[in-house]
Write a protein that holds these residues in place. Sequence first.
Motif, PDB file in Angstrom:
ATOM      1  N   SER A  24      14.392  44.165 -17.265  1.00 21.29           N
ATOM      2  CA  SER A  24      14.145  45.539 -16.840  1.00 21.29           C
ATOM      3  C   SER A  24      12.832  46.091 -17.397  1.00 21.29           C
ATOM      4  CB  SER A  24      15.310  46.454 -17.262  1.00 21.29           C
ATOM      5  OG  SER A  24      16.514  46.003 -16.700  1.00 21.29           O
ATOM      6  N   HIS A  25      11.792  45.260 -17.340  1.00 19.12           N
ATOM      7  CA  HIS A  25      10.437  45.666 -17.729  1.00 19.12           C
ATOM      8  C   HIS A  25      10.319  45.979 -19.222  1.00 19.12           C
ATOM      9  CE1 HIS A  25       9.247  45.906 -13.501  1.00 19.12           C
ATOM     10  NE2 HIS A  25      10.425  46.442 -13.293  1.00 19.12           N
ATOM     11  N   ARG A  26      11.212  45.419 -20.035  1.00 20.54           N
ATOM     12  CA  ARG A  26      11.116  45.670 -21.473  1.00 20.54           C
ATOM     13  C   ARG A  26      10.130  44.731 -22.155  1.00 20.54           C
ATOM     14  NH1 ARG A  26      16.747  45.384 -24.095  1.00 20.54           N
ATOM     15  NH2 ARG A  26      15.469  45.871 -25.920  1.00 20.54           N
ATOM     16  N   GLY A  27       9.798  43.638 -21.527  1.00 22.59           N
ATOM     17  CA  GLY A  27       8.885  42.701 -22.172  1.00 22.59           C
ATOM     18  C   GLY A  27       8.054  41.949 -21.158  1.00 22.59           C
ATOM     19  N   VAL A  28       6.975  41.350 -21.612  1.00 25.08           N
ATOM     20  CA  VAL A  28       6.067  40.625 -20.743  1.00 25.08           C
ATOM     21  C   VAL A  28       6.078  39.154 -21.117  1.00 25.08           C
ATOM     22  CG1 VAL A  28       3.679  40.402 -19.969  1.00 25.08           C
ATOM     23  CG2 VAL A  28       4.611  42.659 -20.486  1.00 25.08           C
ATOM     24  N   ASP A  29       6.276  38.299 -20.104  1.00 29.70           N
ATOM     25  CA  ASP A  29       6.314  36.857 -20.310  1.00 29.70           C
ATOM     26  C   ASP A  29       4.901  36.291 -20.195  1.00 29.70           C
ATOM     27  OD1 ASP A  29       7.407  34.450 -20.820  1.00 29.70           O
ATOM     28  OD2 ASP A  29       8.526  34.256 -18.956  1.00 29.70           O
ATOM     29  N   SER A  30       4.682  35.113 -20.796  1.00 27.35           N
ATOM     30  CA  SER A  30       3.353  34.516 -20.742  1.00 27.35           C
ATOM     31  C   SER A  30       3.440  33.044 -21.121  1.00 27.35           C
ATOM     32  CB  SER A  30       2.396  35.228 -21.699  1.00 27.35           C
ATOM     33  OG  SER A  30       1.192  34.495 -21.850  1.00 27.35           O
ATOM     34  N   PRO A  31       2.677  32.162 -20.435  1.00 27.27           N
ATOM     35  CA  PRO A  31       2.643  30.754 -20.840  1.00 27.27           C
ATOM     36  C   PRO A  31       2.073  30.562 -22.239  1.00 27.27           C
ATOM     37  CG  PRO A  31       0.959  31.223 -19.189  1.00 27.27           C
ATOM     38  CD  PRO A  31       1.849  32.416 -19.253  1.00 27.27           C
ATOM     39  N   PHE A  32       1.251  31.502 -22.682  1.00 29.94           N
ATOM     40  CA  PHE A  32       0.677  31.390 -24.024  1.00 29.94           C
ATOM     41  C   PHE A  32       1.763  31.524 -25.096  1.00 29.94           C
ATOM     42  CE2 PHE A  32      -2.933  32.856 -21.442  1.00 29.94           C
ATOM     43  CZ  PHE A  32      -3.826  31.826 -21.708  1.00 29.94           C
ATOM     44  N   LEU A  33       2.806  32.271 -24.802  1.00 26.13           N
ATOM     45  CA  LEU A  33       3.916  32.366 -25.746  1.00 26.13           C
ATOM     46  C   LEU A  33       4.640  31.034 -25.847  1.00 26.13           C
ATOM     47  CD1 LEU A  33       5.376  35.886 -24.871  1.00 26.13           C
ATOM     48  CD2 LEU A  33       3.864  35.248 -26.770  1.00 26.13           C
ATOM     49  N   PHE A  34       4.754  30.323 -24.734  1.00 24.00           N
ATOM     50  CA  PHE A  34       5.404  29.010 -24.760  1.00 24.00           C
ATOM     51  C   PHE A  34       4.530  27.999 -25.504  1.00 24.00           C
ATOM     52  CE2 PHE A  34       7.148  25.028 -23.086  1.00 24.00           C
ATOM     53  CZ  PHE A  34       8.506  25.282 -23.186  1.00 24.00           C
ATOM     54  N   ILE A  35       3.224  28.087 -25.320  1.00 22.81           N
ATOM     55  CA  ILE A  35       2.304  27.220 -26.071  1.00 22.81           C
ATOM     56  C   ILE A  35       2.415  27.509 -27.562  1.00 22.81           C
ATOM     57  CG2 ILE A  35      -0.132  26.701 -26.485  1.00 22.81           C
ATOM     58  CD1 ILE A  35      -0.617  27.202 -23.500  1.00 22.81           C
ATOM     59  N   ARG A  36       2.546  28.769 -27.904  1.00 25.26           N
ATOM     60  CA  ARG A  36       2.728  29.142 -29.312  1.00 25.26           C
ATOM     61  C   ARG A  36       4.036  28.557 -29.849  1.00 25.26           C
ATOM     62  NH1 ARG A  36       1.891  35.384 -30.813  1.00 25.26           N
ATOM     63  NH2 ARG A  36      -0.096  34.865 -29.815  1.00 25.26           N
TER      64      ARG A  36
END
Length: 270
Positions: free
Chosen positions: A138-150
């Motif tokens: 519900s738009h509480r957070g933003v996903d990103s491939p950089f988080l998976f790389i981290r």
Amino acid sequence: MMNGNRFWTVFVREVRSAVRTRTYLVLGLVTGIVLFGLAYAGGGPAGGYVPTVVDTLVAVEVLVPTLAFAVGYRAIADPAVRGELDILDTYPLSTWSYVGGVYAGRALLLLTIVVVPLLALGVNVATTAGPETTVFASHRGVDSPFLFIRFIALTVLYALSSLTIAFLLSALARSRGRALVLALAGLLVLTVGSDLAVFAALDTGVTTGTLGGALAMTPAGAYRGLVFDQVLYVAVPGRSAFVPTWVAALSLLFWWGLTFVGAMLATDAA
């Protein structure tokens, strides 16, 4: 022969030996099956990178030290049993070159077993998750491939620290049977024992306010805390730190350095 060349010779020998061992290929396949199975069971790949981390974190936390001990628990014990260490004493080969070369070879093997399935899982998320999953819950957070790389980078640090612990126990064992016993005991302590000890300390004066710092002093707790702080909580602004980030990072580096030096000293004594 320079120390660097000796190190490289030992490293190449370890890599060639690993390539010829099909058991390691099986370990990699099993790791991939487990990670993909858990991710899809939780619906992570369809939800995005962060949901995938949530679905696989507990498994990775247990799998990584298990694989590290499987790769490293006989790394020094076997050569000691075969008398290889006694023979090497007659060569101009330093303990650092030998242990470092063996460790580097086993580390490359371990990271291949761990990182390749995680990268494959990340690629799968990139090709299956819908565009709407870049913003989740519900738009509480933003996903990103950089988080998976981290997440993968933190897992690499955890794997390398776990491997040095396995090396230390292998060097202390000096026999295959004792190496197996020490590996099982060390794995149990690393995965659950250290956290249980911290929680048990709550009854002896450790307060919940200092619990995060205490958990960060254990390898598993430090890794878990770093993933929460640097991956999961980054995606959801406003969440407080699970453990002190700098303490957790230094803890993993401390365990890596301490046990690696201990492994060299134990090998030299053997």
